[in-house]
Structures are given as structure tokens and as C-alpha cells.
Motif scaffolding. Sequence first.
Motif, PDB file in Angstrom:
ATOM      1  N   SER A  19      62.562  34.623  11.773  1.00  0.00           N
ATOM      2  CA  SER A  19      61.541  34.146  12.580  1.00  0.00           C
ATOM      3  C   SER A  19      60.256  33.765  11.728  1.00  0.00           C
ATOM      4  O   SER A  19      59.609  32.747  11.900  1.00  0.00           O
ATOM      5  CB  SER A  19      61.003  34.828  13.805  1.00  0.00           C
ATOM      6  OG  SER A  19      60.241  34.527  14.498  1.00  0.00           O
ATOM      7  N   ALA A  20      59.787  34.743  11.094  1.00  0.00           N
ATOM      8  CA  ALA A  20      58.620  34.756  10.404  1.00  0.00           C
ATOM      9  C   ALA A  20      58.455  33.750   9.092  1.00  0.00           C
ATOM     10  O   ALA A  20      57.701  32.884   9.464  1.00  0.00           O
ATOM     11  CB  ALA A  20      58.158  35.790   9.478  1.00  0.00           C
ATOM     12  N   LYS A  73      61.689  36.529  17.813  1.00  0.00           N
ATOM     13  CA  LYS A  73      60.280  36.095  17.645  1.00  0.00           C
ATOM     14  C   LYS A  73      59.609  37.037  16.781  1.00  0.00           C
ATOM     15  O   LYS A  73      59.543  38.444  17.387  1.00  0.00           O
ATOM     16  CB  LYS A  73      59.615  35.737  18.774  1.00  0.00           C
ATOM     17  CG  LYS A  73      58.278  35.314  19.157  1.00  0.00           C
ATOM     18  CD  LYS A  73      58.122  33.867  18.383  1.00  0.00           C
ATOM     19  CE  LYS A  73      56.951  33.243  19.104  1.00  0.00           C
ATOM     20  NZ  LYS A  73      56.844  31.930  18.653  1.00  0.00           N
ATOM     21  N   CYS A  74      58.842  37.031  15.652  1.00  0.00           N
ATOM     22  CA  CYS A  74      58.142  37.669  15.032  1.00  0.00           C
ATOM     23  C   CYS A  74      56.819  37.507  15.521  1.00  0.00           C
ATOM     24  O   CYS A  74      55.960  36.818  15.098  1.00  0.00           O
ATOM     25  CB  CYS A  74      58.133  37.576  13.683  1.00  0.00           C
ATOM     26  SG  CYS A  74      57.125  38.600  12.420  1.00  0.00           S
ATOM     27  N   HIS A 110      51.059  39.680   2.228  1.00  0.00           N
ATOM     28  CA  HIS A 110      51.174  41.108   2.263  1.00  0.00           C
ATOM     29  C   HIS A 110      52.159  41.553   3.348  1.00  0.00           C
ATOM     30  O   HIS A 110      53.037  42.583   3.280  1.00  0.00           O
ATOM     31  CB  HIS A 110      50.007  41.875   2.455  1.00  0.00           C
ATOM     32  CG  HIS A 110      48.947  41.621   1.358  1.00  0.00           C
ATOM     33  ND1 HIS A 110      47.937  42.286   1.134  1.00  0.00           N
ATOM     34  CD2 HIS A 110      49.330  40.647   0.059  1.00  0.00           C
ATOM     35  CE1 HIS A 110      47.250  41.831  -0.076  1.00  0.00           C
ATOM     36  NE2 HIS A 110      47.950  40.970  -0.609  1.00  0.00           N
ATOM     37  N   TYR A 111      52.126  40.727   4.331  1.00  0.00           N
ATOM     38  CA  TYR A 111      53.198  41.218   5.586  1.00  0.00           C
ATOM     39  C   TYR A 111      54.652  41.074   5.248  1.00  0.00           C
ATOM     40  O   TYR A 111      55.584  41.922   5.210  1.00  0.00           O
ATOM     41  CB  TYR A 111      52.883  40.512   6.851  1.00  0.00           C
ATOM     42  CG  TYR A 111      54.053  40.649   7.976  1.00  0.00           C
ATOM     43  CD1 TYR A 111      53.989  41.808   8.594  1.00  0.00           C
ATOM     44  CD2 TYR A 111      55.125  39.670   8.052  1.00  0.00           C
ATOM     45  CE1 TYR A 111      55.055  42.013   9.533  1.00  0.00           C
ATOM     46  CE2 TYR A 111      55.945  39.931   8.992  1.00  0.00           C
ATOM     47  CZ  TYR A 111      56.111  41.206   9.742  1.00  0.00           C
ATOM     48  OH  TYR A 111      57.109  41.251  10.610  1.00  0.00           O
ATOM     49  N   GLU A 112      54.633  39.928   4.511  1.00  0.00           N
ATOM     50  CA  GLU A 112      56.069  39.612   4.003  1.00  0.00           C
ATOM     51  C   GLU A 112      56.684  40.424   2.920  1.00  0.00           C
ATOM     52  O   GLU A 112      57.685  40.927   2.825  1.00  0.00           O
ATOM     53  CB  GLU A 112      56.260  38.151   3.227  1.00  0.00           C
ATOM     54  CG  GLU A 112      56.057  37.212   4.446  1.00  0.00           C
ATOM     55  CD  GLU A 112      56.133  35.714   3.998  1.00  0.00           C
ATOM     56  OE1 GLU A 112      57.129  34.825   4.561  1.00  0.00           O
ATOM     57  OE2 GLU A 112      55.581  35.416   2.974  1.00  0.00           O
ATOM     58  N   ILE A 113      55.780  40.802   1.866  1.00  0.00           N
ATOM     59  CA  ILE A 113      55.963  41.678   0.880  1.00  0.00           C
ATOM     60  C   ILE A 113      56.555  43.366   1.475  1.00  0.00           C
ATOM     61  O   ILE A 113      57.377  43.879   0.992  1.00  0.00           O
ATOM     62  CB  ILE A 113      54.668  42.081  -0.153  1.00  0.00           C
ATOM     63  CG1 ILE A 113      54.552  40.783  -0.980  1.00  0.00           C
ATOM     64  CG2 ILE A 113      54.989  43.279  -1.107  1.00  0.00           C
ATOM     65  CD1 ILE A 113      53.126  40.649  -1.745  1.00  0.00           C
TER      66      ILE A 113
END
Length: 163
Positions: A19-20, A73-74, A110-113
Amino acid sequence: MPAESLHDAFEEELKDVLSAEKQLLKALPKMAKSASNEDLKAGFEEHLEQTKGHVERLEKIFGMLDKTPRAKKCKAMEGLIEEGSELMEEDASPEVMDAMLIAAAQKVEHYEIATYGTLVTWARQIEMDEAADLLQETLDEEKETDSKLTGLAESGINAHAEA
């Protein structure tokens, strides 16, 4: 679905990050359009292409699990993108807007990392090494993008915003 095992948690987190990434596919063209610095604009466009690959890798991992790729949903990405959208509506000089876009993009990176780092660790724990390798590839690209954003900020965008 109740997460009763690390494998269950892994699947749920894959749905969230799918979702992200799909939300990011919609946001990156808007960020590129809002950027005035050509290198920043090109960086957003390059990351859009990378993000398409991230989605493909996630879909491949769902296939390894014999699951249909379904996003959940993210809300974290939704919030980060909403914040970025509000930022793009600010009355700011082009130089300041570029600096703010970098800040918003780095929050996303940073969220994805953090997410991909967790998924790599979990995939290795549940002995899904091929999935872990695919996730590591994405993690490496996210770190590279973050580093490029820092480089752009330090190579003059922030100084131009200050002036």
C-alpha cells in the motif's frame, strides 16, 4: 487476520508496504512537478521508476507465498503523503520549496528503510531467503535514495533556500 506467528506478521507487513509503495507511485509525480531544481526533479522521477520495481518485487514475494498481492491501507504513508501535499500548497520561494520537498521525501525514505529492514530480518528468520534478498535489494535502493537526497540538500539546495 490475527497474527499468530512471525510468518503471519510478515504477510501483514507486506500488505502494508505494498500500500505504501502504491501511494508513493501517485505522490512522486506531484513532488517532481513541484520541484524547481532539475537534479531534485530528476531524482523524484528516477525514484518513481525504482518504486515501480519495488511493487514488482513485492508482487513476486506474494507469489512465493501463494498469495494474491493485496494491499492493506498504510496509514503511516498516507499521513506522510498528506503532510507532503500540504507542504506543496505552501506559499514558498522555489528554493525553499525544494528544501521542504527534500525534508518530506526523507521522512518517506526513513519510514521505508525501517519497514524494509524489518521485513528483511523477518524473512531471514522464517527462512524465506529469496524473499529476503529481494527485500534487501529494495532496502539498498531506499538507502541510496536517502543518501542522494542528503547530497542534494548539502550541495546547494539548502544554501539557496537560506539566501
